[in-house]
Design a protein around this motif. Structure first.
Motif, PDB file in Angstrom:
ATOM      1  N   LEU A 117       0.849  -1.189   0.000  1.00  9.52           N
ATOM      2  CA  LEU A 117       0.000   0.000   0.000  1.00  9.52           C
ATOM      3  C   LEU A 117       0.883   1.237   0.000  1.00  9.52           C
ATOM      4  O   LEU A 117       1.668   1.453   0.924  1.00  9.52           O
ATOM      5  CB  LEU A 117      -0.924   0.012   1.225  1.00  9.52           C
ATOM      6  CG  LEU A 117      -1.963   1.140   1.241  1.00  9.52           C
ATOM      7  CD1 LEU A 117      -3.034   0.920   0.167  1.00  9.52           C
ATOM      8  CD2 LEU A 117      -2.619   1.266   2.615  1.00  9.52           C
ATOM      9  N   LEU A 118       0.760   2.037  -1.054  1.00 10.17           N
ATOM     10  CA  LEU A 118       1.551   3.257  -1.215  1.00 10.17           C
ATOM     11  C   LEU A 118       0.632   4.470  -1.126  1.00 10.17           C
ATOM     12  O   LEU A 118      -0.544   4.381  -1.484  1.00 10.17           O
ATOM     13  CB  LEU A 118       2.229   3.272  -2.594  1.00 10.17           C
ATOM     14  CG  LEU A 118       3.486   2.461  -2.859  1.00 10.17           C
ATOM     15  CD1 LEU A 118       3.330   0.996  -2.504  1.00 10.17           C
ATOM     16  CD2 LEU A 118       3.886   2.592  -4.342  1.00 10.17           C
ATOM     17  N   PRO A 119       1.145   5.614  -0.684  1.00  5.89           N
ATOM     18  CA  PRO A 119       0.347   6.840  -0.831  1.00  5.89           C
ATOM     19  C   PRO A 119       0.092   7.097  -2.312  1.00  5.89           C
ATOM     20  O   PRO A 119       0.884   6.696  -3.171  1.00  5.89           O
ATOM     21  CB  PRO A 119       1.258   7.944  -0.255  1.00  5.89           C
ATOM     22  CG  PRO A 119       2.345   7.230   0.483  1.00  5.89           C
ATOM     23  CD  PRO A 119       2.487   5.885  -0.154  1.00  5.89           C
ATOM     24  N   GLY A 120      -1.019   7.756  -2.622  1.00  6.41           N
ATOM     25  CA  GLY A 120      -1.265   8.127  -4.010  1.00  6.41           C
ATOM     26  C   GLY A 120      -0.142   9.005  -4.537  1.00  6.41           C
ATOM     27  O   GLY A 120       0.368   9.890  -3.843  1.00  6.41           O
ATOM     28  N   VAL A 121       0.268   8.755  -5.771  1.00  7.39           N
ATOM     29  CA  VAL A 121       1.351   9.526  -6.394  1.00  7.39           C
ATOM     30  C   VAL A 121       0.850  10.933  -6.729  1.00  7.39           C
ATOM     31  O   VAL A 121      -0.294  11.118  -7.150  1.00  7.39           O
ATOM     32  CB  VAL A 121       1.855   8.810  -7.662  1.00  7.39           C
ATOM     33  CG1 VAL A 121       2.851   9.685  -8.435  1.00  7.39           C
ATOM     34  CG2 VAL A 121       2.488   7.468  -7.301  1.00  7.39           C
ATOM     35  N   ILE A 122       1.717  11.930  -6.516  1.00  4.15           N
ATOM     36  CA  ILE A 122       1.442  13.310  -6.909  1.00  4.15           C
ATOM     37  C   ILE A 122       2.368  13.651  -8.080  1.00  4.15           C
ATOM     38  O   ILE A 122       3.586  13.668  -7.915  1.00  4.15           O
ATOM     39  CB  ILE A 122       1.682  14.291  -5.737  1.00  4.15           C
ATOM     40  CG1 ILE A 122       0.795  13.933  -4.539  1.00  4.15           C
ATOM     41  CG2 ILE A 122       1.435  15.738  -6.187  1.00  4.15           C
ATOM     42  CD1 ILE A 122       1.108  14.722  -3.265  1.00  4.15           C
ATOM     43  N   ASP A 123       1.789  13.883  -9.233  1.00  5.19           N
ATOM     44  CA  ASP A 123       2.573  14.208 -10.435  1.00  5.19           C
ATOM     45  C   ASP A 123       2.543  15.720 -10.623  1.00  5.19           C
ATOM     46  O   ASP A 123       1.499  16.298 -10.929  1.00  5.19           O
ATOM     47  CB  ASP A 123       1.977  13.498 -11.641  1.00  5.19           C
ATOM     48  CG  ASP A 123       2.866  13.584 -12.885  1.00  5.19           C
ATOM     49  OD1 ASP A 123       3.825  14.380 -12.880  1.00  5.19           O
ATOM     50  OD2 ASP A 123       2.589  12.856 -13.852  1.00  5.19           O
TER      51      ASP A 123
END
Length: 448
Positions: free
Chosen positions: A55-61
């Motif tokens: 489980l990863l934090p949502g990616v911020i692009d």
């Protein structure tokens, strides 16, 4: 698929430099509890067993071009944000070189209105600086807008800022993060003229990194860094592509204290000039993909923290537009769906840890742009998260490409890791190549 309560069980949680097994309880779009074991608190809680998954934090692009308004034959905020959530990207910051350009507050708010109705991922936009819009720049509310974008080299949708006095005035006048595209225009023009005289319009694509050269990049980025030091501006240099530029950046201080930061994009970590022969204009980007030596140096600088963020510079064009001679083929390509899977390939190769990927793709964009309560799996934060099956191979093909343009430079590549679930503000929006018709996205806010 949206419920008020979600319980993710038995996940390998990757967050703040550690990996630990535990449960995550989400309520009303917020991470409510993170603990070794959590039991279902209500009968209607939606439970996901994440055993064996990460489980990863949502990616911020922090750098995408979604082409709306004005270039919607290539892409829209709706189509590309949908592709983004398939790639585990739950928040994006979009660039101002649309048609019309986002260089007035009115045009900026029009884009926010489109995103509020259509975006699948959380959103913000860069405001565009030009040679003559300083008054508009000064109206931008830093709590509500990601930052300011300046093109110091012309690229798609020419917004070149080339007046030194104007540049210094902008750098001196705003507290916004100033993000810059750095390539020296005169160097590029001279190189283009030289090769056009020899080849006409059909310049070999292999000459792209010679035309948009190391010198073009270094001249521009070194000038921007010098100006930031002179004025005290907060500078972020987009898409570094050369080893030479890395000397301009430091890893001696924490990111929170840096006034000058830099990023690298997926394509500059993955491809090299050796790939032009096979991929042709599909990997024509500005700045250009350069040598394997440059690529390796960029990766090293990413690991030692001279480079702070990994982004995509997602910039789709139709395949018909790309399938042109050199001078007519536009630069840019689609990447949001495949950025995280590509970085996970590097993890499998032993080049980077999962913790470092999360730092550079989730935590650091949140720190750098002061994004409010995102980028971490942390109690009280918005519940943007991604479940990854680290050992579930899949091959990129036309059937699973989500971009409106319908192609990818990764087509035919097999990735070892698969994004199985994406949650935006606590709602399940994507699962195993299936999209849920749920618009849970919110406008990003900033702690400034």
């Amino acid at each position: 698929m949206s419920k008020n309560s979600v319980l993710i069980k038995n996940a390998n949680i990757v967050n703040e430099g550690t990996i630990f097994n535990g449960d995550v309880f989400i309520e009303n779009g917020i991470f409510k509890e993170i603990a070794p074991q959590i039991s279902a608190k209500t009968p209607d809680v939606q439970v996901f067993d994440a055993e064996g998954k990460y489980l990863l934090p949502g990616v911020i692009d922090d750098q995408v071009h979604f082409r709306e308004p004005g270039l919607t034959h290539k892409a829209t905020i709706e189509t590309e944000s949908r592709a983004a959530i398939a790639g585990g990207i739950t928040s994006f910051i979009e660039m101002p070189n649309t048609v019309p350009q986002t260089t007035t507050i009115k045009k900026l708010e029009e884009k926010f209105e489109i995103a509020a109705k259509t975006s699948h991922a959380n959103y913000s936009f860069m405001f565009g600086g030009t040679n003559d819009n300083l008054e508009e720049i000064l109206k931008v509310d830093p709590k509500k807008v990601a930052g300011l974008k300046l093109f110091l080299g012309s690229s798609t949708g020419n917004m070149l800022v080339d007046d030194p006095k104007v540049l210094e005035k902008i750098f001196s006048s705003t507290d916004l993060v100033i993000s810059v595209h750095c390539e020296d225009e005169q160097t590029i023009r001279d190189n283009t003229s030289k090769y056009r005289a020899e080849y006409g319009d059909d310049i070999p694509i292999e000459l792209h990194p010679i035309i948009r050269s190391e010198d073009a990049c270094y001249i521009s980025s070194s000038n921007a860094v010098a100006l930031a030091k002179k004025t005290g501006a907060r500078l972020h240099v987009f898409h570094l592509s050369t080893a030479k530029e890395l000397s301009l950046f430091t890893n001696k201080i924490p990111l929170e204290e840096k006034k000058i930061t830099a990023e690298v994009c997926i394509h500059h970590l993955w491809f090299s000039d050796e790939d032009y022969k096979e991929k042709g204009t599909l990997i024509k980007w500005n700045p250009a993909v350069k040598t394997a030596k440059d690529r390796d140096a960029l990766f090293e600088a990413l690991l030692d923290d001279r480079l702070d963020v990994i982004a995509t510079d997602h910039a789709p064009h139709t395949i018909e537009e790309k399938d042109n001679v050199y001078t007519k083929a536009p630069s840019g390509g689609p990447l949001v769906q495949h950025a995280l899977p590509a970085m996970l390939e590097f993890y499998h190769e032993g080049k980077i840890s999962l913790e470092k990927i999360v730092e550079k793709m989730c935590h650091n964009p949140a720190i750098l742009f002061q994004v409010e309560k995102r980028g971490y799996i942390k109690e009280g934060y918005y519940a943007d998260a991604v479940l990854v099956d680290i050992n579930a191979p899949w091959t990129v093909n036309k059937d699973n490409i989500a971009y409106k343009c319908g192609w990818s430079p990764f087509e035919g590549s097999t990735f070892k890791s698969r994004i199985t679930h994406t949650f935006v503000n606590g709602g399940l929006v994507y699962k195993n190549f299936k999209f849920y018709d749920v618009k849970n996205a919110q406008r990003l806010t900033f702690n400034r």
